[in-house]
Scaffold this motif. Structure first.
Motif, mmCIF file in Angstrom:
data_model
loop_
_atom_site.group_PDB
_atom_site.id
_atom_site.type_symbol
_atom_site.label_atom_id
_atom_site.label_comp_id
_atom_site.label_asym_id
_atom_site.label_seq_id
_atom_site.Cartn_x
_atom_site.Cartn_y
_atom_site.Cartn_z
ATOM 1 N N SER A 1 -7.092 -3.216 -2.017
ATOM 2 C CA SER A 1 -7.582 -3.642 -0.916
ATOM 3 C C SER A 1 -7.033 -4.866 -0.249
ATOM 4 O O SER A 1 -6.616 -5.727 -0.353
ATOM 5 N N LYS B 1 0.600 -1.239 -0.558
ATOM 6 C CA LYS B 1 0.438 -0.053 -0.061
ATOM 7 C C LYS B 1 0.871 1.389 -0.248
ATOM 8 O O LYS B 1 0.701 2.142 -0.632
ATOM 9 N N GLN C 1 1.720 4.289 -2.917
ATOM 10 C CA GLN C 1 1.804 5.842 -2.989
ATOM 11 C C GLN C 1 2.521 6.161 -3.112
ATOM 12 O O GLN C 1 2.391 7.326 -3.238
ATOM 13 N N ASP D 1 -5.569 3.867 -4.425
ATOM 14 C CA ASP D 1 -6.553 3.348 -3.974
ATOM 15 C C ASP D 1 -7.111 2.383 -3.858
ATOM 16 O O ASP D 1 -8.298 1.753 -3.975
ATOM 17 N N GLU D 2 -6.264 1.714 -4.802
ATOM 18 C CA GLU D 2 -7.191 0.962 -5.681
ATOM 19 C C GLU D 2 -6.788 -0.646 -4.760
ATOM 20 O O GLU D 2 -7.923 -1.742 -4.737
#
Length: 171
Positions: A36, A19, A23, A33-34
């Motif tokens: 999960s 993550k 960024q 933000d994709e």
């Protein structure tokens, strides 16, 4: 910092690393933000494939390299590489160490080739992969869309075990 295998119980630390890298750079497949978190799915992925990482003394993961191998008999002789490293750790030899350990692992497993793709404009990565021994095999035209533009990717591979006779039981 140490380079070692990532274990299933480190799935959350791996996700946090991925993550953060998403960024920091535009060159990862995921937008910031994709991605999960599906802990069970990531644990299964870690169990099934090869994952190695850059870890701190506190077991924080700051970089990773994964090799995905198909279960299909005709294509289980090669592994597809995905990798990322926190920006602050570039140019310290950590990515080289991850790749060197991965190549040794792949040779022990009897893999014939390692593959990866890289956006053509990511010149530092292309140069790094070539320095490691990866060769450009082709171009995937307009395969990535970002920032309102299409980008080409290079398909790169490294051949392994040239003298190794392939038998499916070696994998």
């Amino acid at each position: 910092m140490r380079i070692e295998r990532i274990c299933p119980n480190e799935a959350e630390a791996l996700y946090n690393c991925m993550k953060k890298i998403d960024q920091e750079t535009q060159y990862m497949l995921y937008l910031p933000d994709e991605r999960s978190f599906d802990k069970a799915k990531l644990i299964e992925d870690i169990k099934r494939h090869f994952y190695i990482g850059v870890k701190t003394e506190n077991d924080e993961i700051l970089g990773y390299l994964s090799v995905h191998i198909s279960t299909l008999a005709k294509v289980k002789h090669f592994g597809y590489i995905m990798t990322g490293l926190i920006n602050d750790l570039h140019q310290q030899g950590l990515a080289t160490q991850m790749f060197n350990e991965t190549i040794k692992w792949a040779e022990r497993k009897g893999l014939r080739r390692l593959e990866l793709t890289v956006i053509t404009s990511n010149k530092p990565a292309v140069n790094f992969y070539e320095k490691l021994g990866f060769k450009i095999e082709g171009i995937k035209h307009e395969s990535v869309y970002m920032d309102n533009h299409y980008f080409d990717e290079l398909y790169m591979a490294m051949m392994l075990n040239h003298d190794f006779i392939y038998h499916s039981e070696n994998i």
